[in-house]
Design a protein around this motif. Structure first.
Motif, PDB file in Angstrom:
ATOM      1  N   UNK A 219      12.058  52.044  39.991  1.00  0.00           N
ATOM      2  CA  UNK A 219      12.548  51.562  41.278  1.00  0.00           C
ATOM      3  C   UNK A 219      11.868  52.171  42.493  1.00  0.00           C
ATOM      4  N   UNK A 220      11.014  53.185  42.310  1.00  0.00           N
ATOM      5  CA  UNK A 220      10.438  53.878  43.447  1.00  0.00           C
ATOM      6  C   UNK A 220       8.928  54.030  43.314  1.00  0.00           C
ATOM      7  N   UNK A 221       8.269  54.024  44.435  1.00  0.00           N
ATOM      8  CA  UNK A 221       6.937  54.585  44.564  1.00  0.00           C
ATOM      9  C   UNK A 221       7.082  56.046  44.948  1.00  0.00           C
ATOM     10  N   UNK A 222       6.029  56.823  44.734  1.00  0.00           N
ATOM     11  CA  UNK A 222       6.004  58.208  45.174  1.00  0.00           C
ATOM     12  C   UNK A 222       4.812  58.361  46.102  1.00  0.00           C
ATOM     13  N   UNK A 223       5.089  58.540  47.394  1.00  0.00           N
ATOM     14  CA  UNK A 223       4.021  58.617  48.378  1.00  0.00           C
ATOM     15  C   UNK A 223       4.542  59.267  49.645  1.00  0.00           C
TER      16      UNK A 223
END
Length: 627
Positions: free
Chosen positions: A125-129
């Motif tokens: 469910x998430x990007x990491x940035x």
């Protein structure tokens, strides 16, 4: 394999763990982006016990469901020769169930790759940035969550080996002691070692503690040198006599400073009731005490304190050397302190079968996991026919794992060898171990494998240099799962199928011992011999100065270099249905030949001349060639 979805319940649970940090991620209006900052990628993790233990990893996917997660059921897994489980599918929905499985695995000696529901939720469910955006976690936010996840399962390891020294990193609040397993009856002796205090204590305090005449973790002499000024700008020596966990403490000023990150040679001599301590050859303290008359030696840290230790020598009063330790090997001679967690925890099952577009985010997540816990295995498995070069580029994985199930109702999957060739080509230049799933269940368009099929899948994998085998599946998925799964090793009602007994034979009598022989070898070629049509993914055999010729039935030859300068060949029957009768003629460079017997776990020298092999369907023999 089922996925977690973004539900309100899960969002609220994870949102609480973030401590409100989601407000800055773009999940709510007005979120601000954090400024990007350069980071040095963490090196590959150690791989934990599955890569460092010296045993060939043999795992299962789809373990018993929660109501069957019992000691008896997990002992069945061990009895069948498996070394670890993926705690997925029926177990992933609740971290408390995961911990229950880990407790059971602790009792029977299995390792577990944990499939955590919160980690699934993050990855799906998430990007990491740090660039911000909807459904985006900053790296720091993701690291906070990963740390919470790892802390649910990982054993607290206060002792670690680092660059040939012991790193004692933290301890319990009342003072944790680790000590040598030998020495309960040692009386008078000299305990020498090198200590480097690190500035990690409260307020940056640097100290290093050691223990002697140790009875147990709550009863011992504990002396400590530290840089806290006790007057005159010098360091201190603290004496703590622990009795039932309560210390009697005295502090002595040293005649010189103690500097953080500086190595000191420490010597404590105990003779009767006299205790004399020297630092760098200077006697700094002598005291009389009769609390303990004998006991072992060790080290002590507490809280956030940490230090490096090395070059231990314990000498008896008569000059006999009782113990030496340079921490260049392992910690098997020591009782190491721990602070909870599960010894069965081997790492995190991070993602199964990602798309190529998912790899960049997974690369960041794996880097975070390695930063949080460098002694684990962050595991990702890949689809058949995947872009394995991209997986290596983005993930720099500890293992390159894939699945492809070749036992079809209509015969064999024609792309099986080519798939293996692509995995090998991606992993070998980067010295990445390859792992594979083998088919151990029937399902839509796939036949139920028999024992010959298990041997064939395993031996083909080993010929390509495989360093870990996983069975899909162990427990037969419930019919409600779909895909017509049937007759894995264990039926849905818990009954064993014939494949259970077959796997126990294959794993215990063959794969475990031959796997130990193959683990240190490096693949150099995979060849087809005596076949009229060479399958894609295999090179046609060409004579060389090691194997000059082959004859007879079709073979797959896995060629290897060994650390002992010998050469090896795994000679595999190409057929999973028919016996193979073949012969190998040795080249001019070969001066000696030996074959390996897995059941007896020993090598047997062969007479000069051609080697005749008779192989049952799917079977293989391992040959060592001396040049």
């Amino acid at each position: 394999m089922a996925d977690s979805t973004l539900s309100r319940q899960t969002f609220l649970r994870l949102g609480g763990a973030l401590g409100g940090a989601l407000a800055a991620t773009g999940m709510v209006a007005g979120g601000a982006s954090a400024a990007p900052r350069p980071r040095v990628p963490a090196p590959r993790a150690s791989g934990g016990p599955l890569l460092e233990g010296g045993e060939f990893p043999i795992g299962i996917f789809w373990p018993p469901p929660p109501y069957q997660t019992t000691v008896d059921r997990y002992r069945q897994i061990v009895d069948a020769g498996f070394t670890y489980v993926h705690s997925n599918n029926y177990l992933f929905a609740d971290w408390q169930i995961q911990q229950h499985a880990l407790r059971i695995a602790d009792q029977v000696g299995l390792k577990v790759l944990v499939d955590d529901d919160d980690l699934r939720w993050i990855t799906r469910n998430f990007r990491i940035s740090d660039d911000g955006g909807p459904f985006t976690l900053t790296r720091d936010e993701a690291e906070t969550l990963v740390r919470q996840i790892v802390n649910r399962y990982a054993p607290t390891r206060y002792w670690r080996l680092r660059d040939g020294r012991l790193l004692f990193d933290g301890g319990t609040g009342d003072g944790s002691i680790g000590w040598a397993l030998d020495g309960a009856d040692w009386t008078d002796y000299t305990f020498e070692f090198t200590a480097t205090p690190l500035p990690t204590g409260a307020g940056g305090y640097a100290q290093a503690g050691w223990a002697f005449r140790v009875q147990d973790e709550r009863n011992a002499y504990v002396w400590i040198i530290g840089d806290r000024d006790t007057g005159g700008g010098n360091g201190n020596l603290t004496r703590a006599i622990f009795v039932d966990g309560a210390p009697q403490v005295t502090t002595v000023q040293l005649p010189f400073p103690i500097e953080p990150d500086t190595a000191y040679r420490v010597r404590t001599e105990v003779v009767g009731t006299t205790i004399t301590t020297s630092v760098d050859g200077v006697v700094v303290d002598t005291v009389e005490d009769a609390t303990y008359a004998s006991g072992s030696v060790g080290f002590r840290e507490a809280g956030s304190e940490s230090a490096l230790f090395d070059d231990v020598v314990v000498t008896a009063a008569d000059g006999t050397v009782l113990l030496t330790e340079d921490f260049s090997g392992d910690l098997s001679a020591w009782r190491t302190p721990g602070g909870g967690g599960f010894e069965s925890y081997a790492g995190l099952h991070v993602f199964d079968e990602p798309g190529v577009d998912k790899l960049p985010d997974l690369g960041v997540l794996l880097d975070i996991i390695r930063t949080v816990d460098p002694d684990n295995l962050p595991y990702v498995n890949h689809l058949p026919g995947f872009d394995y070069e991209a997986a290596v580029e983005h993930l720099d994985p500890e293992v390159l794992s894939f699945d492809r199930y070749p036992i079809l109702e209509s015969g064999e999957d024609g792309g099986f060898f080519a798939n293996w060739a692509a995995v090998r080509a991606a992993a070998l230049p980067q010295d990445i171990p390859t792992w594979a799933y083998i088919q151990s269940v029937g399902y839509t368009a796939h036949a139920v494998p028999d024992k010959d099929d298990l041997y064939w899948q395993i031996n083909v994998a080993l010929a390509y240099g495989c360093k870990g085998i996983q069975y899909f599946t162990y427990w037969t998925p419930d019919p409600a799962r779909g895909e017509n799964f049937h007759e894995a090793l264990i039926q849905p009602d818990g009954r064993k199928t014939p494949l259970y007994a077959a796997s126990a034979e294959v794993n215990n009598d063959y794969l475990a011992p031959i796997g130990r022989q193959l683990l240190p070898l490096t693949s150099t070629a995979v060849q087809a011999a005596n076949l009229a049509q060479v399958p894609d993914g295999l090179a046609a055999f060409e004579p060389d100065d090691e194997i000059a010729a082959t004859s007879g039935d079709g073979l797959v030859l896995g060629r290897f270099d060994g650390p002992d300068d010998a050469r090896y060949a795994l000679v595999v029957n190409h057929s999973r249905h028919e016996q193979a009768h073949a012969a190998l003629t040795w080249g001019s460079a070969v001066t000696g030949v030996a074959t390996y017997d897995p059941k007896k776990d020993r090598w047997a020298d062969q007479r000069p001349g051609d080697l005749a092999v008779r192989l049952k369907p799917g079977r293989a023999t391992l040959v060592r060639l001396t040049r």
